[in-house]
Design a protein around this motif. Sequence first.
Motif, PDB file in Angstrom:
ATOM      1  N   VAL A  54      -1.919 -48.170 -24.581  1.00  0.00           N
ATOM      2  CA  VAL A  54      -2.124 -46.715 -24.548  1.00  0.00           C
ATOM      3  C   VAL A  54      -2.610 -46.294 -23.169  1.00  0.00           C
ATOM      4  CG1 VAL A  54      -3.589 -44.865 -25.434  1.00  0.00           C
ATOM      5  CG2 VAL A  54      -2.534 -46.439 -27.012  1.00  0.00           C
ATOM      6  N   TYR A  57       0.258 -46.514 -20.573  1.00  0.00           N
ATOM      7  CA  TYR A  57       1.270 -45.454 -20.589  1.00  0.00           C
ATOM      8  C   TYR A  57       0.694 -44.132 -20.123  1.00  0.00           C
ATOM      9  CZ  TYR A  57       4.575 -48.534 -22.853  1.00  0.00           C
ATOM     10  OH  TYR A  57       5.434 -49.558 -23.102  1.00  0.00           O
ATOM     11  N   GLN A  59      -1.524 -43.853 -17.931  1.00  0.00           N
ATOM     12  CA  GLN A  59      -1.735 -43.975 -16.484  1.00  0.00           C
ATOM     13  C   GLN A  59      -0.446 -44.349 -15.772  1.00  0.00           C
ATOM     14  OE1 GLN A  59      -4.794 -46.868 -16.541  1.00  0.00           O
ATOM     15  NE2 GLN A  59      -6.404 -45.386 -16.879  1.00  0.00           N
ATOM     16  N   ILE A  60       0.681 -43.983 -16.356  1.00  0.00           N
ATOM     17  CA  ILE A  60       2.000 -44.269 -15.810  1.00  0.00           C
ATOM     18  C   ILE A  60       2.135 -45.708 -15.310  1.00  0.00           C
ATOM     19  CG2 ILE A  60       2.935 -41.981 -15.367  1.00  0.00           C
ATOM     20  CD1 ILE A  60       1.664 -41.981 -12.673  1.00  0.00           C
ATOM     21  N   ARG A  61       1.629 -46.652 -16.105  1.00  0.00           N
ATOM     22  CA  ARG A  61       1.811 -48.064 -15.808  1.00  0.00           C
ATOM     23  C   ARG A  61       2.563 -48.690 -16.969  1.00  0.00           C
ATOM     24  NH1 ARG A  61      -2.754 -50.959 -16.447  1.00  0.00           N
ATOM     25  NH2 ARG A  61      -3.994 -49.352 -17.437  1.00  0.00           N
ATOM     26  N   LEU A  62       2.857 -49.969 -16.855  1.00  0.00           N
ATOM     27  CA  LEU A  62       3.530 -50.664 -17.942  1.00  0.00           C
ATOM     28  C   LEU A  62       2.549 -51.375 -18.857  1.00  0.00           C
ATOM     29  CD1 LEU A  62       6.706 -52.336 -16.479  1.00  0.00           C
ATOM     30  CD2 LEU A  62       6.592 -50.622 -18.254  1.00  0.00           C
ATOM     31  N   ASN A  65       2.859 -57.100 -20.017  1.00  0.00           N
ATOM     32  CA  ASN A  65       4.275 -57.241 -20.370  1.00  0.00           C
ATOM     33  C   ASN A  65       4.819 -58.618 -20.028  1.00  0.00           C
ATOM     34  OD1 ASN A  65       4.444 -57.189 -17.632  1.00  0.00           O
ATOM     35  ND2 ASN A  65       5.493 -55.247 -17.493  1.00  0.00           N
ATOM     36  N   ARG A  66       3.945 -59.595 -19.788  1.00  0.00           N
ATOM     37  CA  ARG A  66       4.433 -60.900 -19.353  1.00  0.00           C
ATOM     38  C   ARG A  66       4.248 -61.983 -20.418  1.00  0.00           C
ATOM     39  NH1 ARG A  66       6.378 -60.827 -14.063  1.00  0.00           N
ATOM     40  NH2 ARG A  66       6.924 -58.656 -13.957  1.00  0.00           N
TER      41      ARG A  66
END
Lengths: 362, 156, 371
Positions: A54, A57, A59-62, A65-66
């Motif tokens: 949350v 998203y 903070q305009i980040r992903l 995800n690894r």
Amino acid sequence: MFSLENLTHIIDHALNNTFNATIAMLIEMVIVGICAITLFAVLGLVLVFMERKVSAYMQIRLGPNRVGYKGLAQTAADTLKLVIKEGFTPDNADKFLFNLAPFLVMIIAMMLLAPIAFTKGLQMWDLNIGVLYLSAVSSVSVIGILMAGWASNNKYSLIGAMRSGAQIVSYELSAGLAVLTMIVFTGSLQISTIIASQQDGWWIFKGHIPAIISFVIFIIAVTAETNRAPFDMAEAESELTAGFHTEYSGMRFALFFLAEYVNIFIVCAIAATIYFGGWMPFHISHSIPFADLFNKGMDFIPGVLWFTGKTFALIFLIMWFRWTFPRLRIDQLLNLEWKYLLPIGMFNLLLATAIAILGWYF
Amino acid sequence: MFLVDYIKTVYNGVTSLLKGMRMTGYYFTHHKEIITQQYPDVKQVLPERFRGEVVMTHDEKNEHRCTGCTACELACPNATIKIVTKFDITPDGKKKKALDTFVYHLELCTMCNLCIVACPTDAIKMAQSFEHSVYDRSLLTKVLNKPGSKLMEGVE
Amino acid sequence: MIEEVGTSPEGDLIINVGPQHPSTHGVLHLVITLNGETVKNCEPHLGYIHRSIEKMCESLSYRQFIYVTSRMDYLSSHINNQGCSLTVEKALQIEVPERGKVIRVLMAELTRMASHLLWWGALGMDVGAFTPFFHAFREREVINDIMEETCGARLTMNYIVPGGVMYDIHPNFQQKVKDFITLFKSKIDEYDTLVTGNIIFQQRMKGVGYISGEDALSYGCTGPVLRASGVKCDIRKIAPYDGYEKVQFEEIIETGCDSYARYLVRMKELKQSLSIIEQLLDNIPEGEFQAKTKAVLKLPKGEFYSRVETARGEFGVYIISEGGLTPYRIKFRSPGFSNLSALHHMTKGSKLGDLVATMGTLDLVIPDIDR
């Protein structure tokens, strides 16, 4: 229709038929304990992952995800790292209290889980003073935080703990008053009765104005009670580095962290139970045409889904607050409670009582 | 009037909070706005002026343009460049100063570009590489002229 | 000396904030005397990142010493370089070509915007909102990319040399800056929605960290800190350099004297910088970008001083030359040092949370203070 209520009954009967009552009771307790601990671990993993996604998203980040599929295993990996990390105790700390504090906080979070109804019949302990129990036990958690802050022998921790003490004691009042407002409508402190009273509509709709005011006050108060931003005075990263858990590391830090998220889950579950009917599906009053048909349709969605859906929606709301607002100052925080929330809450209680007596609710 | 002002401030305060939440909510739902660069997977092409490290250009005949004039060594503020010269014997039997080794200390370099500007023959330039991390500091000391390379003809 | 016990003789708590603390923005060390939540005294201790830059410059030539100043106030490194070049040019009476001057001003204003954007994000962090930081970096990244393409580096550019600039602008420069202006104009309202208008933020900022104009002057504050106290001090207006006299822009003055006024000054300066860039972008004169200078610069014997307006305030360069290849003595007047000295005055009697917020509005860059 398959229901979890039947399942618990079947297990209960089977145990009682095989063993005598005491042993059956003991076995049931062990099963419940294991379930609670599993739920804790899963909740911790899910909520931490949710918080990270949350925040990312917004903070305009992903975000993570690894590790694993789309980063799903990230929190599990983090937990593993925390478990194998050294748990460091500062030199002049009060060793006993220092080690006790995280467990105390954790145990209190666990105790709060007891009266929560996950669906019809799936409830550990349906005691008749359920709501009172919840507000009484949740105030004990401040002792754990004060203990941690005092025992750490760190000035930042001490300030954080003192802030936390002032804050939780204050906001406890508002949360209590907000719940009390709803008790006026439900007429019972028992969780199962409160849920049953929402058979023909949730209290947030049935109780209209006082219910909405009480809900807003409750959400603000519990955000403060769980030490979440914008009321995270106890941690206040930019002021006190990490507040009361500055000196904690490894698994003991993880327990604080986990307890924070479980507390959020519990307060949101309480809000969902009192205002949004817990596991009760979205029902409308019988006076509306086709109400029975609509209500039957809604019943096809299992209660567990209704409960978790509502709870997680409220958790998302609290996370949304955290990633949007700046932090309040300590005096503003107390002003908000004593000058705004508490008077409004008291007025609201009077209003609710009047409405309940006059029967002006649906 | 006090009450009107009070309600106004509360209303304005709450709307300001809701506006902020609407904005973060917008970014939460609009994933196209995400600006994360997935660095090791997707590598960005760096502009040709980017200063990553000093390299010496060699052509296909393994010839460079460095005359060993030490202008870059003098221009460098950090003693990053050390030039060792030797004396070549030209066909007419004269002695001529030439480059022996061009030692470049990447660990001292601040990428200020002064050596590139100072070079009269454009022998060195900045490369766009930036992944310089190594396990041993001594690996950062580089010799820029390739083994066996010699001065390009016509470069004075 | 800081006592082991950690309490003052009056029984107040003494806390070391820093040198490792999330909101001191570097290795600043504040010794704070706390009475409950109230700050009774706040004493900055410096020296954790002292690299003796002034002494270092004494052994570097007049071309070489400029790059070192990028490492002082790294957020307005370009403007630092400009200040140094101006001093050398003044001493040698080099006339910078018009094109060079305009490019310098364009780059300086872009740097100022990048610096203010970072400050905005970091201030959000200081008051506990984490999202603004990432939103500010989105726009700052674009500026950094523009810098990277033309200057070759993102932060410590070293693009300015005595006599002009090192290269001509990149062919894509004008288009990229235009794209940036469009992007920035569409996003600037979001800043106000997310932070400026927020009631909690306003409550945290208004009436906090008060310093009157007279006090600010006596502490030697410059830049946005002094302008927020209602004093005109913009070097670009009172002693224009590099053609600032030819562009139209306003000097932002606020009279609030508090943290909120300092916040507003910087936010308005962002818009002013944007308007300067817009004015100059399509009017870059043709011609040389660098004046012809000797390969080896030798300053005449004497003392030279020039000053520029960085994102933080007045930056002065004072060179004493004996006529040799290197300066005899060099002194930098950095804005952060004087601004920090007023922190004690601003935060006396305020809450611990306000100390952090006030420090955020001062926009401190610690390597600039320590040098």
